[in-house]
Motif scaffolding. Structure first.
Motif, PDB file in Angstrom:
ATOM      1  N   PRO A  99       0.865  -1.250  -0.220  1.00 18.91           N
ATOM      2  CA  PRO A  99       0.129  -0.112   0.209  1.00 18.91           C
ATOM      3  C   PRO A  99       1.052   1.296   0.161  1.00 18.91           C
ATOM      4  O   PRO A  99       2.105   1.182   0.596  1.00 18.91           O
ATOM      5  N   ILE A 100       0.322   2.317  -0.508  1.00 19.90           N
ATOM      6  CA  ILE A 100       1.117   3.824  -0.438  1.00 19.90           C
ATOM      7  C   ILE A 100      -0.212   4.564   0.389  1.00 19.90           C
ATOM      8  O   ILE A 100      -1.206   4.678  -0.066  1.00 19.90           O
ATOM      9  N   THR A 101       0.365   4.924   1.667  1.00 15.75           N
ATOM     10  CA  THR A 101      -0.780   5.807   2.645  1.00 15.75           C
ATOM     11  C   THR A 101       0.512   6.608   3.133  1.00 15.75           C
ATOM     12  O   THR A 101       1.966   6.477   2.891  1.00 15.75           O
ATOM     13  N   LYS A 102      -0.053   7.700   3.537  1.00 17.35           N
ATOM     14  CA  LYS A 102       0.923   8.723   4.577  1.00 17.35           C
ATOM     15  C   LYS A 102       1.540   7.933   5.350  1.00 17.35           C
ATOM     16  O   LYS A 102       2.625   8.139   5.793  1.00 17.35           O
ATOM     17  N   GLN A 103       1.090   7.076   6.064  1.00 16.80           N
ATOM     18  CA  GLN A 103       1.474   6.318   7.418  1.00 16.80           C
ATOM     19  C   GLN A 103       2.664   5.313   6.947  1.00 16.80           C
ATOM     20  O   GLN A 103       3.603   5.144   7.477  1.00 16.80           O
ATOM     21  N   THR A 104       2.425   4.567   5.691  1.00 16.95           N
ATOM     22  CA  THR A 104       3.087   3.687   5.292  1.00 16.95           C
ATOM     23  C   THR A 104       4.688   4.416   4.709  1.00 16.95           C
ATOM     24  O   THR A 104       5.865   3.999   4.697  1.00 16.95           O
ATOM     25  N   LEU A 105       4.681   5.648   4.092  1.00 11.26           N
ATOM     26  CA  LEU A 105       5.536   6.397   3.795  1.00 11.26           C
ATOM     27  C   LEU A 105       6.278   6.938   4.925  1.00 11.26           C
ATOM     28  O   LEU A 105       7.448   6.974   4.936  1.00 11.26           O
ATOM     29  N   GLN A 106       5.519   7.367   5.918  1.00 13.84           N
ATOM     30  CA  GLN A 106       6.163   7.762   7.250  1.00 13.84           C
ATOM     31  C   GLN A 106       6.968   6.664   8.087  1.00 13.84           C
ATOM     32  O   GLN A 106       8.047   6.832   8.415  1.00 13.84           O
ATOM     33  N   LYS A 108       8.486   4.106   6.331  1.00 10.02           N
ATOM     34  CA  LYS A 108       9.766   3.921   5.485  1.00 10.02           C
ATOM     35  C   LYS A 108      10.768   5.256   5.646  1.00 10.02           C
ATOM     36  O   LYS A 108      11.959   4.734   5.481  1.00 10.02           O
ATOM     37  N   PHE A 109      10.087   6.440   5.698  1.00  9.27           N
ATOM     38  CA  PHE A 109      11.018   7.391   5.766  1.00  9.27           C
ATOM     39  C   PHE A 109      10.292   8.422   6.872  1.00  9.27           C
ATOM     40  O   PHE A 109       9.500   9.092   6.883  1.00  9.27           O
ATOM     41  N   PRO A 110      10.823   8.044   7.880  1.00 13.44           N
ATOM     42  CA  PRO A 110      10.500   8.574   9.310  1.00 13.44           C
ATOM     43  C   PRO A 110      10.112  10.118   9.134  1.00 13.44           C
ATOM     44  O   PRO A 110       9.470  10.767   9.744  1.00 13.44           O
ATOM     45  N   ASP A 111      11.050  10.965   8.309  1.00 18.09           N
ATOM     46  CA  ASP A 111      10.931  12.471   8.344  1.00 18.09           C
ATOM     47  C   ASP A 111       9.903  12.933   7.131  1.00 18.09           C
ATOM     48  O   ASP A 111       9.784  13.996   6.957  1.00 18.09           O
ATOM     49  N   PHE A 112       9.409  11.970   6.355  1.00 17.09           N
ATOM     50  CA  PHE A 112       8.368  12.285   5.488  1.00 17.09           C
ATOM     51  C   PHE A 112       7.204  12.701   5.785  1.00 17.09           C
ATOM     52  O   PHE A 112       6.705  12.460   6.861  1.00 17.09           O
ATOM     53  N   LEU A 118       9.281  22.988   7.674  1.00 18.33           N
ATOM     54  CA  LEU A 118      10.372  23.740   6.721  1.00 18.33           C
ATOM     55  C   LEU A 118       9.914  25.198   6.912  1.00 18.33           C
ATOM     56  O   LEU A 118      10.605  26.197   6.549  1.00 18.33           O
ATOM     57  N   ASP A 119       8.370  25.504   7.148  1.00 14.11           N
ATOM     58  CA  ASP A 119       7.869  26.871   6.993  1.00 14.11           C
ATOM     59  C   ASP A 119       8.508  27.701   8.257  1.00 14.11           C
ATOM     60  O   ASP A 119       8.497  28.889   8.213  1.00 14.11           O
ATOM     61  N   GLY A 120       8.724  26.881   9.325  1.00 17.26           N
ATOM     62  CA  GLY A 120       9.076  27.772  10.449  1.00 17.26           C
ATOM     63  C   GLY A 120      10.588  27.697  10.812  1.00 17.26           C
ATOM     64  O   GLY A 120      11.477  27.397   9.781  1.00 17.26           O
ATOM     65  N   VAL A 121      10.923  28.109  11.898  1.00 19.71           N
ATOM     66  CA  VAL A 121      12.564  27.972  12.045  1.00 19.71           C
ATOM     67  C   VAL A 121      12.956  26.738  12.571  1.00 19.71           C
ATOM     68  O   VAL A 121      12.238  26.199  13.550  1.00 19.71           O
ATOM     69  N   VAL A 122      13.846  25.976  11.892  1.00 19.61           N
ATOM     70  CA  VAL A 122      14.439  24.768  12.098  1.00 19.61           C
ATOM     71  C   VAL A 122      15.661  24.655  11.975  1.00 19.61           C
ATOM     72  O   VAL A 122      16.486  25.132  11.124  1.00 19.61           O
ATOM     73  N   ALA A 123      16.501  23.785  12.691  1.00 22.92           N
ATOM     74  CA  ALA A 123      17.635  23.760  12.534  1.00 22.92           C
ATOM     75  C   ALA A 123      18.218  23.213  11.138  1.00 22.92           C
ATOM     76  O   ALA A 123      17.481  22.201  10.546  1.00 22.92           O
ATOM     77  N   LEU A 124      19.532  23.602  10.923  1.00 30.28           N
ATOM     78  CA  LEU A 124      19.889  23.129   9.380  1.00 30.28           C
ATOM     79  C   LEU A 124      19.788  21.865   9.255  1.00 30.28           C
ATOM     80  O   LEU A 124      19.495  21.209   8.094  1.00 30.28           O
ATOM     81  N   GLU A 125      20.408  21.056  10.206  1.00 30.78           N
ATOM     82  CA  GLU A 125      20.495  19.510  10.126  1.00 30.78           C
ATOM     83  C   GLU A 125      19.065  18.983   9.910  1.00 30.78           C
ATOM     84  O   GLU A 125      18.954  17.906   9.001  1.00 30.78           O
ATOM     85  N   GLU A 126      18.168  19.438  10.689  1.00 26.57           N
ATOM     86  CA  GLU A 126      16.827  18.801  10.585  1.00 26.57           C
ATOM     87  C   GLU A 126      16.327  19.145   9.235  1.00 26.57           C
ATOM     88  O   GLU A 126      15.554  18.233   8.432  1.00 26.57           O
ATOM     89  N   LYS A 127      16.395  20.248   8.530  1.00 24.81           N
ATOM     90  CA  LYS A 127      15.992  20.841   7.579  1.00 24.81           C
ATOM     91  C   LYS A 127      16.397  19.852   6.338  1.00 24.81           C
ATOM     92  O   LYS A 127      15.806  19.254   5.573  1.00 24.81           O
ATOM     93  N   SER A 128      17.507  19.485   6.559  1.00 26.55           N
ATOM     94  CA  SER A 128      18.490  18.553   5.590  1.00 26.55           C
ATOM     95  C   SER A 128      17.755  17.401   5.534  1.00 26.55           C
ATOM     96  O   SER A 128      17.419  16.414   4.602  1.00 26.55           O
ATOM     97  N   ARG A 129      17.603  16.669   6.684  1.00 28.09           N
ATOM     98  CA  ARG A 129      16.996  15.376   7.124  1.00 28.09           C
ATOM     99  C   ARG A 129      15.593  15.372   6.542  1.00 28.09           C
ATOM    100  O   ARG A 129      15.338  14.397   5.650  1.00 28.09           O
ATOM    101  N   GLY A 137      11.312   9.856  -0.517  1.00 28.84           N
ATOM    102  CA  GLY A 137       9.688   9.332  -0.579  1.00 28.84           C
ATOM    103  C   GLY A 137       9.281   9.611  -2.135  1.00 28.84           C
ATOM    104  O   GLY A 137       8.523   8.569  -2.850  1.00 28.84           O
ATOM    105  N   ALA A 138       9.556  10.656  -2.485  1.00 28.74           N
ATOM    106  CA  ALA A 138       9.401  10.922  -4.200  1.00 28.74           C
ATOM    107  C   ALA A 138      10.061   9.811  -5.121  1.00 28.74           C
ATOM    108  O   ALA A 138       9.275   9.613  -5.966  1.00 28.74           O
ATOM    109  N   ASP A 139      11.064   9.508  -4.860  1.00 32.92           N
ATOM    110  CA  ASP A 139      11.790   8.384  -5.749  1.00 32.92           C
ATOM    111  C   ASP A 139      10.967   7.212  -5.357  1.00 32.92           C
ATOM    112  O   ASP A 139      10.830   6.183  -6.080  1.00 32.92           O
TER     113      ASP A 139
END
Length: 196
Positions: A99-106, A108-112, A118-129, A137-139
């Motif tokens: 299946p493909i759902t938001k939950q299955t993607l999350q 497989k890719f925890p930060d998906f 990204l709209d707020g203030v986040v650490a550069l490392e977290e933004k990169s992750r 996820g897109a791939d």
């Protein structure tokens, strides 16, 4: 990615006894024994059914298709009038396939799905992750396009067929396509991809 499919066919004795003997074996073993017993020389008498969206698997044969003789459905005609086996494919991302759902993607890719952070203030490392997870996820989602569904249908067809002794003189394999196919809505788009 797992792909699920069913085969619906008119069953006569003694094949009915063989099928009933498979009730107590695992689904994978049941599939292997069925293919071993029924391996086809060609797929001329098989109808591939490609279901439409949004994200549903192929319909349940008895409940939704009207496979009963005399029901007047396309499945009734294919099975009882034309003698086809119906191959009902749950395309990637639908039904009993992976299946493909938001939950299955999350999973497989925890930060998906955290891209709203990204709209707020986040650490550069977290933004990169987060950006890396969204890219991964897109791939992964790109593997669920019609061209991959067509490849799945080809793998299934090849699995159902015996090795051909009718290959051409140069050692090449002669094509042994599906006898026919039926695509409903999105399944029709997959069918057009197949034809192209």
């Amino acid at each position: 990615i797992d792909v699920f499919f069913r085969i619906v066919e008119v069953v006569k004795d003694p094949f009915r006894d063989f099928l009933q003997s498979l009730n107590d074996v695992s689904p994978h073993e049941r599939a292997r024994l069925y293919i071993e017993r029924t391996a086809l020389k060609n797929a001329n008498r098989c109808l591939l059914y490609l279901q439409g969206g949004p994200g549903f698997g192929a319909p349940a044969p008895v409940v939704s298709l009207g496979v009963t003789k005399g029901s007047g459905s396309w499945a009734d005609a294919a099975l009882h009038h034309f003698g086809y086996k119906l191959v009902l494919l749950d395309q990637r991302g639908t039904g009993r396939s992976t299946p493909i759902t938001k939950q299955t993607l999350q999973r497989k890719f925890p930060d998906f799905g955290k891209n709203d952070a990204l709209d707020g203030v986040v650490a550069l490392e977290e933004k990169s992750r987060i950006e890396e997870s969204v890219g991964q996820g897109a791939d992964f989602l790109a593997q669920f396009r019609a061209d991959n569904i067509v490849q799945d249908a080809e793998y299934i067809r090849e699995a159902l067929l015996l090795d051909s002794l009718d290959d051409d003189d140069d050692g090449g394999k002669l094509p042994r396509p599906w006898g026919c196919s039926l695509g409903q809505s999105y399944g029709g788009f997959c069918q057009m991809t197949y034809l192209s």
